[in-house]
Design an enzyme around this catalytic site. Structure first.
Site, PDB file in Angstrom:
ATOM      1  NE  ARG A  36      35.910  40.210  30.800  1.00 20.02           N
ATOM      2  CZ  ARG A  36      37.139  39.900  31.184  1.00 20.02           C
ATOM      3  NH1 ARG A  36      37.397  38.739  31.753  1.00 20.02           N
ATOM      4  NH2 ARG A  36      38.136  40.740  31.005  1.00 20.02           N
ATOM      5  NE  ARG A 129      39.285  36.718  27.885  1.00 16.88           N
ATOM      6  CZ  ARG A 129      39.886  37.414  28.821  1.00 16.88           C
ATOM      7  NH1 ARG A 129      39.791  38.731  28.826  1.00 16.88           N
ATOM      8  NH2 ARG A 129      40.569  36.829  29.767  1.00 16.88           N
ATOM      9  NE  ARG A 140      41.333  43.234  28.573  1.00 18.22           N
ATOM     10  CZ  ARG A 140      41.160  43.176  29.882  1.00 18.22           C
ATOM     11  NH1 ARG A 140      42.112  42.691  30.645  1.00 18.22           N
ATOM     12  NH2 ARG A 140      40.044  43.598  30.438  1.00 18.22           N
TER      13      ARG A 140
END
Length: 187
Positions: A36, A129, A140
């Site tokens: 990321r 995020r 998720r």
């Protein structure tokens, strides 16, 4: 330590390591997922190809490994040894699959589950995020539900901390990491 993606595990670990830089160490896991923004190879993860990960797994390099959201994650014996060699207590950040695998070994760790206050709150954190697609958030959340159900099973974890207040959650996590909190507690 385990808990759903986005529940605040990294935040709790960062605070603990900042407060006790010489007492604890984090085992840097291997993963096949892409970094990321801001993540550095060897710091947050050892980023490896799928082929390299499978070769390491075949060699028996991992204490535990799991597939999550289409990527592999694993804790190597070597990274844990490196933490121990520095005289530090090693903390692992693993998924439920990893917890189950470690429970089949002769290791005797303390299992701590970090739980969101609700799936709605977890969804908001994941959306906040800015790194997840709606499809990955759904995946998720489905995984999170399974992890929460597993955490509620008898003897799955020694301690469950609901991260509804970061300071309170950190205080409890700190106490368990330092060996000051009694086990078999739901907080």
């Amino acid at each position: 330590m385990s808990g759903p993606s986005g529940v605040g595990k990294s935040t709790l670990l960062q605070r603990l390591f900042a407060e006790y830089p010489d007492k604890f160490g984090f085992s840097v896991s291997h993963t096949t997922r892409a970094p990321r923004p801001g993540e550095v190879d060897g710091e947050q993860y050892h980023f490896v190809t799928r082929e390299k990960f499978l070769a390491l797994k075949q060699e028996g390099a991992f204490i535990e490994s799991a597939e999550f959201s289409g990527n592999f994650y694993g804790t190597s014996f070597q990274t844990v040894k490196e933490v121990q060699d520095k005289g530090r207590r090693c903390i692992l950040d693993i998924e439920a699959q990893g917890v189950r695998q470690i429970k089949t070994t002769d290791l005797n760790p303390v299992y701590c589950f970090i739980s969101p206050p609700s799936l709605t709150a977890l969804r908001e954190r994941l959306q906040g995020r800015g790194t997840e697609t709606e499809a990955s958030i759904q995946k998720r959340l489905a995984t999170a539900l399974k992890e929460i159900q597993y955490a509620k099973e008898p003897n799955a974890h020694d301690l469950i901390i609901i991260n509804d207040d970061l300071n309170r959650a950190y205080q409890l996590f700190q106490q368990i990491a330092l060996g000051e909190q009694s086990l078999d507690t739901y907080c």
